[in-house]
Design an enzyme around this catalytic site. Structure first.
Site, PDB file in Angstrom:
ATOM      1  N   ARG A  77      -7.361  14.053   2.986  1.00 32.51           N
ATOM      2  CA  ARG A  77      -6.816  13.014   2.095  1.00 32.51           C
ATOM      3  C   ARG A  77      -7.278  13.229   0.654  1.00 32.51           C
ATOM      4  O   ARG A  77      -6.512  13.071  -0.270  1.00 32.51           O
ATOM      5  CB  ARG A  77      -7.253  11.619   2.567  1.00 32.51           C
ATOM      6  CG  ARG A  77      -6.775  11.212   3.956  1.00 32.51           C
ATOM      7  CD  ARG A  77      -5.585  10.291   3.957  1.00 32.51           C
ATOM      8  NE  ARG A  77      -5.640   9.162   3.078  1.00 32.51           N
ATOM      9  CZ  ARG A  77      -6.187   7.982   3.360  1.00 32.51           C
ATOM     10  NH1 ARG A  77      -6.774   7.770   4.521  1.00 32.51           N
ATOM     11  NH2 ARG A  77      -6.141   6.994   2.492  1.00 32.51           N
ATOM     12  N   HIS A 132     -10.703  -1.884  -1.165  1.00 35.27           N
ATOM     13  CA  HIS A 132     -10.996  -1.092   0.038  1.00 35.27           C
ATOM     14  C   HIS A 132     -11.849   0.133  -0.275  1.00 35.27           C
ATOM     15  O   HIS A 132     -11.860   1.089   0.491  1.00 35.27           O
ATOM     16  CB  HIS A 132      -9.688  -0.690   0.738  1.00 35.27           C
ATOM     17  CG  HIS A 132      -8.961  -1.866   1.332  1.00 35.27           C
ATOM     18  ND1 HIS A 132      -7.658  -1.802   1.764  1.00 35.27           N
ATOM     19  CD2 HIS A 132      -9.374  -3.140   1.581  1.00 35.27           C
ATOM     20  CE1 HIS A 132      -7.295  -2.992   2.234  1.00 35.27           C
ATOM     21  NE2 HIS A 132      -8.313  -3.819   2.130  1.00 35.27           N
TER      22      HIS A 132
HETATM   23  C1  BJW Z   1       6.941   1.105  -1.722  1.00 29.32           C
HETATM   24  C2  BJW Z   1       7.206   2.400  -2.145  1.00 29.32           C
HETATM   25  C3  BJW Z   1       7.539   2.591  -3.510  1.00 29.32           C
HETATM   26  C4  BJW Z   1       6.675   2.466  -0.040  1.00 29.32           C
HETATM   27  N1  BJW Z   1       7.592   1.537  -4.314  1.00 29.32           N
HETATM   28  N2  BJW Z   1       7.021   0.079  -2.543  1.00 29.32           N
HETATM   29  C5  BJW Z   1      -6.958 -12.386   9.642  1.00 29.32           C
HETATM   30  C6  BJW Z   1      -5.900 -12.356  10.505  1.00 29.32           C
HETATM   31  C7  BJW Z   1      -5.650 -11.239  11.309  1.00 29.32           C
HETATM   32  C8  BJW Z   1      -6.474 -10.120  11.257  1.00 29.32           C
HETATM   33  C9  BJW Z   1      -7.523 -10.144  10.385  1.00 29.32           C
HETATM   34  C10 BJW Z   1      -7.781 -11.259   9.604  1.00 29.32           C
HETATM   35  N3  BJW Z   1      -8.864 -10.997   8.835  1.00 29.32           N
HETATM   36  C11 BJW Z   1      -9.297  -9.753   9.133  1.00 29.32           C
HETATM   37  C12 BJW Z   1      -8.499  -9.216  10.065  1.00 29.32           C
HETATM   38  C13 BJW Z   1      -8.652  -7.862  10.669  1.00 29.32           C
HETATM   39  C14 BJW Z   1      -8.158  -6.742   9.784  1.00 29.32           C
HETATM   40  C15 BJW Z   1      -6.646  -6.903   9.587  1.00 29.32           C
HETATM   41  O1  BJW Z   1      -6.171  -7.295   8.546  1.00 29.32           O
HETATM   42  N4  BJW Z   1      -5.856  -6.522  10.569  1.00 29.32           N
HETATM   43  C16 BJW Z   1      -4.396  -6.606  10.437  1.00 29.32           C
HETATM   44  C17 BJW Z   1      -3.793  -5.213  10.633  1.00 29.32           C
HETATM   45  C18 BJW Z   1      -3.884  -7.619  11.388  1.00 29.32           C
HETATM   46  N5  BJW Z   1      -8.849  -6.701   8.502  1.00 29.32           N
HETATM   47  C19 BJW Z   1     -10.043  -6.132   8.390  1.00 29.32           C
HETATM   48  O2  BJW Z   1     -10.610  -5.656   9.354  1.00 29.32           O
HETATM   49  C20 BJW Z   1     -10.696  -6.115   7.027  1.00 29.32           C
HETATM   50  N6  BJW Z   1     -12.045  -6.516   7.159  1.00 29.32           N
HETATM   51  C21 BJW Z   1     -12.401  -7.799   7.284  1.00 29.32           C
HETATM   52  O3  BJW Z   1     -11.637  -8.713   7.111  1.00 29.32           O
HETATM   53  O4  BJW Z   1     -13.733  -7.953   7.580  1.00 29.32           O
HETATM   54  C22 BJW Z   1     -14.240  -9.254   7.842  1.00 29.32           C
HETATM   55  C23 BJW Z   1     -15.744  -9.124   7.889  1.00 29.32           C
HETATM   56  C24 BJW Z   1     -16.509 -10.009   7.137  1.00 29.32           C
HETATM   57  C25 BJW Z   1     -17.902  -9.893   7.179  1.00 29.32           C
HETATM   58  C26 BJW Z   1     -18.502  -8.913   7.940  1.00 29.32           C
HETATM   59  C27 BJW Z   1     -17.732  -8.012   8.663  1.00 29.32           C
HETATM   60  C28 BJW Z   1     -16.345  -8.125   8.632  1.00 29.32           C
HETATM   61  C29 BJW Z   1     -10.785  -4.683   6.484  1.00 29.32           C
HETATM   62  C30 BJW Z   1      -9.442  -4.083   6.210  1.00 29.32           C
HETATM   63  C31 BJW Z   1      -9.644  -2.629   5.766  1.00 29.32           C
HETATM   64  C32 BJW Z   1      -8.323  -1.879   5.658  1.00 29.32           C
HETATM   65  N7  BJW Z   1      -8.613  -0.495   5.519  1.00 29.32           N
HETATM   66  C33 BJW Z   1      -7.520   0.444   5.277  1.00 29.32           C
HETATM   67  C34 BJW Z   1      -8.122   1.858   5.263  1.00 29.32           C
HETATM   68  C35 BJW Z   1      -8.890   2.082   3.953  1.00 29.32           C
HETATM   69  C36 BJW Z   1      -9.318   3.494   3.797  1.00 29.32           C
HETATM   70  C37 BJW Z   1      -8.161   4.464   3.748  1.00 29.32           C
HETATM   71  O5  BJW Z   1      -7.318   4.419   2.834  1.00 29.32           O
HETATM   72  O6  BJW Z   1      -8.104   5.289   4.662  1.00 29.32           O
HETATM   73  O7  BJW Z   1      -6.878   0.158   4.059  1.00 29.32           O
HETATM   74  S1  BJW Z   1      -6.206   0.287   6.493  1.00 29.32           S
HETATM   75  C38 BJW Z   1      -4.891   0.601   5.353  1.00 29.32           C
HETATM   76  O8  BJW Z   1      -4.054  -0.574   5.189  1.00 29.32           O
HETATM   77  C39 BJW Z   1      -5.585   0.814   4.004  1.00 29.32           C
HETATM   78  C40 BJW Z   1      -4.675   0.091   3.071  1.00 29.32           C
HETATM   79  O9  BJW Z   1      -5.362  -0.224   1.871  1.00 29.32           O
HETATM   80  C41 BJW Z   1      -4.268  -1.107   3.868  1.00 29.32           C
HETATM   81  C42 BJW Z   1      -3.027  -1.802   3.381  1.00 29.32           C
HETATM   82  O10 BJW Z   1      -1.933  -0.977   3.425  1.00 29.32           O
HETATM   83  P1  BJW Z   1      -0.858  -1.039   2.275  1.00 29.32           P
HETATM   84  O11 BJW Z   1      -1.471  -0.613   1.010  1.00 29.32           O
HETATM   85  O12 BJW Z   1      -0.176  -2.337   2.289  1.00 29.32           O
HETATM   86  O13 BJW Z   1       0.117   0.152   2.701  1.00 29.32           O
HETATM   87  P2  BJW Z   1       1.296   0.139   3.794  1.00 29.32           P
HETATM   88  O14 BJW Z   1       1.536   1.541   4.173  1.00 29.32           O
HETATM   89  O15 BJW Z   1       1.047  -0.832   4.865  1.00 29.32           O
HETATM   90  O16 BJW Z   1       2.551  -0.418   2.986  1.00 29.32           O
HETATM   91  C43 BJW Z   1       3.165   0.313   1.943  1.00 29.32           C
HETATM   92  C44 BJW Z   1       4.253  -0.572   1.368  1.00 29.32           C
HETATM   93  O17 BJW Z   1       4.792   0.082   0.249  1.00 29.32           O
HETATM   94  C45 BJW Z   1       5.403  -0.840   2.331  1.00 29.32           C
HETATM   95  O18 BJW Z   1       5.742  -2.219   2.240  1.00 29.32           O
HETATM   96  C46 BJW Z   1       6.539   0.021   1.770  1.00 29.32           C
HETATM   97  O19 BJW Z   1       7.807  -0.594   1.970  1.00 29.32           O
HETATM   98  C47 BJW Z   1       6.208   0.041   0.308  1.00 29.32           C
HETATM   99  N8  BJW Z   1       6.661   1.215  -0.456  1.00 29.32           N
HETATM  100  N9  BJW Z   1       7.116   3.273  -1.113  1.00 29.32           N
HETATM  101  C48 BJW Z   1       7.383   0.318  -3.852  1.00 29.32           C
HETATM  102  N10 BJW Z   1       7.838   3.843  -4.015  1.00 29.32           N
END
Ligand code: BJW
Length: 267
Positions: A77, A132
């Site tokens: 990456r 993140h």
């Molecule tokens: C375009 C385009 C163009 C394409 N123009 N648009 C509450 C409810 C339910 C679950 C949870 C909750 N709270 C926490 C959770 C659990 C979990 C979670 O959210 N799970 C869900 C999946 C349900 N969250 C966590 O675990 C978080 N931690 C936490 O809350 O801890 C609590 C805690 C407190 C105290 C102690 C201990 C714990 C952490 C979340 C970490 C996410 N990590 C990642 C990896 C990061 C490293 C890496 O990059 O490898 O982050 S996962 C991945 O998803 C990455 C991204 O930042 C993140 C979001 O993705 P993003 O950016 O939205 O991308 P995509 O691919 O999903 O979407 C792209 C979009 O672009 C699409 O819509 C396309 O249409 C669009 N697009 N081309 C405009 N040209």
């Protein structure tokens, strides 16, 4: 994009009037630079990685089970990050920051990103809150001591830290807490924000996905810029469908036209 010219105009007027703007970005903003998003089939898929689900690699459990695989994935990456350039969407956000902060105050603009790629900074954004974390810093799993990527040698996978642990990227995996300072800066920015833009994020990962609702509850207008519909599309005050590399430059251009100021020269 021609279809949303009227909406761009409306949002540009809001930007002219806004006292404090928060922009939340996701992987879609970097897609036009050539970095794959998480929840799309990758157009730039590497055969080696096409058999793995990125979502299953971004967890502490995955790292504990197979540190070699996860380290190789992040190594791949960051080589991709180094190969690509910021796109017009990144540059437009840098320009918007300069324009708004010169017009009002340093607090008039906050860019909060979920991306770990560093492309916003390379695109001219100065104050970037990395929710993140970043791929450009790694830390020892045992001591927590951090090192810049340039000081980590990737001649063996996983990478031994030299202190009895392994080196891992300073990114936030599922189940891990977000950096406290980033959360505090985001909360402070949301407190003063009267216009919130969600750009290129699927709005599915918490807590980032809830920020738009927090902003709305605190009285801000909300806008989404996304190529596709997401869970927030029907709930924002304005949705600008399209790619951020086209919509953001058009929006910033129109905002400046309406405000009657000439573009700020790049520094
Ligand atoms: C375009 C385009 C163009 C394409 N123009 N648009 C509450 C409810 C339910 C679950 C949870 C909750 N709270 C926490 C959770 C659990 C979990 C979670 O959210 N799970 C869900 C999946 C349900 N969250 C966590 O675990 C978080 N931690 C936490 O809350 O801890 C609590 C805690 C407190 C105290 C102690 C201990 C714990 C952490 C979340 C970490 C996410 N990590 C990642 C990896 C990061 C490293 C890496 O990059 O490898 O982050 S996962 C991945 O998803 C990455 C991204 O930042 C993140 C979001 O993705 P993003 O950016 O939205 O991308 P995509 O691919 O999903 O979407 C792209 C979009 O672009 C699409 O819509 C396309 O249409 C669009 N697009 N081309 C405009 N040209």
């Amino acid at each position: 994009m021609a279809d949303c010219a009227g909406e761009i105009d409306r949002v540009a007027r809001w930007l002219c009037e806004a006292k404090s703007v928060v922009v939340l970005t996701g992987a879609g903003v970097s897609a036009e630079s050539g970095l794959a998003t998480f929840r799309d089939p990758s157009e730039h898929g590497d055969a080696l990685w096409s058999k793995y689900d990125p979502m299953e690699l971004a967890t502490i459990g995955a790292f504990e089970r197979d540190p070699e695989l996860v380290t190789r994935w992040y190594h791949w990456r960051f080589t991709k990050c180094a190969e690509v350039e910021p796109n017009p969407g990144h540059h437009a956000l840098g320009e918007l920051e300069r324009w708004l902060t010169q017009r009002r105050s340093p607090e008039a603009f906050t860019l909060v990103t979920q991306n770990i790629d560093g492309l916003h900074q390379r695109g001219g954004s100065r104050r970037v809150v990395e929710l993140h974390g970043t791929i450009h810093t790694w830390r020892c799993t045992k001591t927590g001591r951090e090192r810049p990527l340039a000081d980590v040698s990737f001649d063996r996978f996983p990478v031994a830290s030299g202190h009895g642990g392994m080196m891992r990227p300073c990114v936030v995996w599922f189940g891990e807490a977000l950096p406290e300072e980033a959360l505090a800066l985001t909360d402070a920015a949301l407190e003063r924000c009267d216009l919130f833009l969600s750009v290129g994020t699927s709005s599915t990962v918490q807590p980032a996905a809830s920020l738009v609702e927090v902003a709305r509850q605190r009285g801000a207008k909300t806008v989404e810029i996304n190529r596709d519909a997401t869970p927030i599309t029907d709930h924002v005050d304005a949705a600008l469908p399209g790619v951020s590399g086209e919509i953001l430059p058009a929006l910033v251009r129109r905002t400046k036209e309406l405000a009657g100021t000439p573009p700020i020269a790049d520094t």
